[in-house]
Design a protein around this motif. Structure first.
Motif: not given
Ligand SMILES: [Zn+2]
Length: 393
Positions: A149-151, A153-155, A190-194, A359-361
């Motif tokens: 799911t993370d990748g 969303l990023h891509a 674990d974290h969200g995203m913009n 992305t996130h961070g």
């Protein structure tokens, strides 16, 4: 693995990497996951990165660094990196003890392939989870981590994630129909995203041009950076130079027992009194964390949490203070940078072939607001990562 089997139902714990609270709320409003109660905002610690977040949420050992490429302070060199992804998942590639608790996680090469063949990868990841869970003993907890799911969303951004969530919804309905009420499903991230297209911040080149001796590990394309300075005395100056770079929101570093927050909106300090668990926010030349309307006297941690959990910088004082004063990772940076939404720092060759849809961070809401929801329990509106373990295991 849970220790409460006698007093509570069996638990399926399912972590979806990088899925923001906002997108789960949207999915629920479309009728997905309707067996779950309202999703809590689970506050991911800054920097909002997987290994930092999961080790906090599960009370596990801190990872070596914020990502698999990290700076080893004792050896004074970069360690880890791309080699982590090659070959089998051997003990040296396990970043934190939370991984020992996982019953299912995707095969290693998937972490990169998600950028190349996202559809295939997340479908395979979810099907494999479905089959493994079905084959697992029905009388004990099961903990699965879906990383695709993370990748995705990023891509590809939120629309494609929506399709993946529909598939997951079907799988969970099927699981519920054969497990029944005896199994509680707890789903969290674990974290969200913009969710906006992101540009790279020319951080290392700018600082190098100004003659600073600083190591900044560049790996994933994320909205934070960790700086390791050769000369401690240069830390305040490097922090100030960093926040002049377009896209950098704020810098934080230690000064004695205070945290100094530097930004182009001025400087403030976060003071902490361990004996009373009180924080104070002192505006020196400005209000970088936009806490202007909140009191600047010492107030309890609980008070600040109540007042600021829903703030633009969620739980700002404790979260940002702890980012440099606790062992979120073994090799804490001298300076941590939080980027504005829409900007990232990372490995430039990678940035050239990946369009970064999200992305996130950083320490802003979209990345900090992960989610947590249960089919059996109503949960509080906001939960800190450090307090999540009691609700998860
Ligand atoms: Zn990510």
């Amino acid at each position: 693995m849970g220790t409460h089997q006698q007093t509570r139902p069996r638990r399926l714990l399912l972590c979806l990497d990088g899925v923001p609270h906002q997108l789960i709320e949207q999915a629920k409003s479309r009728g997905l996951f309707d067996a779950f109660g309202a999703p809590t905002r689970l506050l991911s610690p800054f920097p909002t990165m997987t290994n930092v977040a999961l080790s906090a949420m599960l009370g596990a050992t801190p990872p070596a660094g914020y990502e698999s490429l990290y700076f080893d302070r004792k050896a004074k060199e970069l360690r880890g990196g791309i080699g982590k992804y090659l070959g089998r998942r051997t003990p040296d590639k396990v970043p934190s003890s939370y991984m020992d608790e996982l019953d299912y996680q995707e095969p290693l090469p998937f972490e990169f392939l998600i950028y190349v063949a996202p559809e295939k990868i997340w479908r395979a990841d979810m099907q494999r989870f479905r089959e493994r869970f079905r084959a697992a003993p029905q009388n004990r907890d099961y903990f699965a981590f879906l990383k695709a799911t993370d990748g995705l969303l990023h891509a590809q951004g939120p629309a494609r994630l929506g399709i993946a969530l529909e598939s997951l919804d079907k799988i969970l309905r099927e699981i519920q129909s054969y497990c029944g009420n005896e199994t509680e499903i707890v789903m969290f991230s674990d974290h969200g995203m913009n969710l906006e297209e992101n540009r790279r911040v020319p951080l290392a080149s700018t600082l190098r041009q100004r003659g600073f001796q600083v190591v900044i590990p560049a790996f994933g394309l994320c909205s934070y950076a960790a700086l390791y300075c050769q000369d401690e005395n240069q830390i305040p100056e490097i922090a100030r130079a960093s926040v002049e770079v377009t896209g950098v929101d704020f810098a934080v570093y230690k000064d004695g027992s205070d945290a100094v927050v530097e930004s182009d909106r001025g400087q403030a300090r976060i003071e902490y009194q361990p004996a009373t668990e009180c924080y104070r926010y002192v505006k020196m030349t400005g209000d970088p964390l936009e806490l202007g309307k909140f009191q600047s006297e010492f107030e309890t941690d609980a008070h600040w949490f109540e007042q600021t959990a829903g703030h633009r910088y969620p739980d700002a004082l404790a979260n940002i203070y702890k980012s440099i004063f606790t062992h979120r990772v073994k090799h804490t940076g001298d300076i941590l940078l939080s980027m504005k939404d829409g900007y990232y720092y990372g490995w430039s060759p990678f940035g050239r072939f990946v369009r970064l849809a999200a992305t996130h961070g950083n320490a802003l809401q979209p990345s900090s607001n992960a989610f947590l929801m249960s089919t059996h329990r109503q949960l509080p509106g906001y939960v800190r990562a450090d307090d999540a373990r009691a609700l998860l295991r």
